[in-house]
Design a protein around this motif. Structure first.
Motif, PDB file in Angstrom:
ATOM      1  N   TRP A  14       0.853  -1.188   0.000  1.00 15.54           N
ATOM      2  CA  TRP A  14       0.000   0.000   0.000  1.00 15.54           C
ATOM      3  C   TRP A  14       0.885   1.233   0.000  1.00 15.54           C
ATOM      4  CZ3 TRP A  14      -5.116   0.091  -0.731  1.00 15.54           C
ATOM      5  CH2 TRP A  14      -5.762   1.306  -0.576  1.00 15.54           C
ATOM      6  N   HIS A  16       1.168   5.622  -1.814  1.00 15.57           N
ATOM      7  CA  HIS A  16       0.647   6.695  -2.671  1.00 15.57           C
ATOM      8  C   HIS A  16       1.801   7.390  -3.349  1.00 15.57           C
ATOM      9  CE1 HIS A  16      -3.486   6.429  -1.174  1.00 15.57           C
ATOM     10  NE2 HIS A  16      -2.939   6.157   0.004  1.00 15.57           N
ATOM     11  N   LEU A  59      -5.835   7.778   1.847  1.00 16.39           N
ATOM     12  CA  LEU A  59      -6.220   6.906   2.956  1.00 16.39           C
ATOM     13  C   LEU A  59      -5.160   5.841   3.214  1.00 16.39           C
ATOM     14  CD1 LEU A  59      -9.992   6.455   2.089  1.00 16.39           C
ATOM     15  CD2 LEU A  59      -8.950   8.079   3.681  1.00 16.39           C
ATOM     16  N   ALA A  60      -5.031   5.464   4.469  1.00 21.64           N
ATOM     17  CA  ALA A  60      -4.072   4.441   4.878  1.00 21.64           C
ATOM     18  C   ALA A  60      -4.529   3.064   4.406  1.00 21.64           C
ATOM     19  CB  ALA A  60      -3.914   4.455   6.400  1.00 21.64           C
ATOM     20  N   ASP A  61      -3.669   2.097   4.557  1.00 23.34           N
ATOM     21  CA  ASP A  61      -3.922   0.717   4.162  1.00 23.34           C
ATOM     22  C   ASP A  61      -5.243   0.223   4.756  1.00 23.34           C
ATOM     23  OD1 ASP A  61      -3.889  -2.104   3.876  1.00 23.34           O
ATOM     24  OD2 ASP A  61      -1.702  -2.142   4.017  1.00 23.34           O
ATOM     25  N   SER A  64      -5.570  -1.497   8.092  1.00 24.33           N
ATOM     26  CA  SER A  64      -5.512  -0.752   9.351  1.00 24.33           C
ATOM     27  C   SER A  64      -6.890  -0.270   9.805  1.00 24.33           C
ATOM     28  CB  SER A  64      -4.565   0.449   9.214  1.00 24.33           C
ATOM     29  OG  SER A  64      -5.111   1.406   8.317  1.00 24.33           O
TER      30      SER A  64
END
Length: 130
Positions: A14, A16, A59-61, A64
């Motif tokens: 993951w 960006h 957005l984070a993984d 999570s």
């Protein structure tokens, strides 16, 4: 009218921008990514200058995430991700445009290798779902 541009992708690992972390993007030369980065920065500058840019977040993984559900017996809490699909929500942009056609023009410019972009009008109390 406000629209949300939802960026769906499946980077592994993951990260960006997501197109650098999926098989389709990794197959492209560095020059492609450098050009795409410049074009993206120019697009953000254009949207900021025109007043169409409202906000955005990466957005984070999804691993999570924590999910909160409801049942008659009480709230349910589980680990993410929510969707059992290949693509996950990677981020969003909120824009404010005069017309849907303009929003569609902007959303098309967010398309990237290995990802899907979704354009959706934002609802407000008493507003149309068009």
């Amino acid at each position: 009218m406000k629209y949300v541009i939802l960026i769906h992708a499946n980077p592994d690992p993951w990260g960006h921008p997501t197109s650098r972390y999926n098989p389709e993007g990794r197959a492209l030369p560095a020059e492609y990514h450098e050009k795409a980065d410049r074009e993206f920065e120019a697009l953000l500058g254009e949207l900021s200058a025109s007043g169409e840019f409202v906000t955005a977040e990466a957005l984070a993984d999804p691993a999570s995430a924590t999910l909160y559900g409801w049942s008659p017996e009480g709230h349910l809490v589980t680990d993410g991700p929510y969707a059992e699909t290949k693509e996950q929500l990677a981020g969003f942009f909120l824009i404010d445009c005069e017309t849907r056609e303009r929003a569609e023009e902007i959303a098309a410019r967010f398309a990237q290798p290995g990802g899907v972009v979704e354009l959706r009008p934002v609802m407000w109390p008493g507003g149309d779902d068009q």
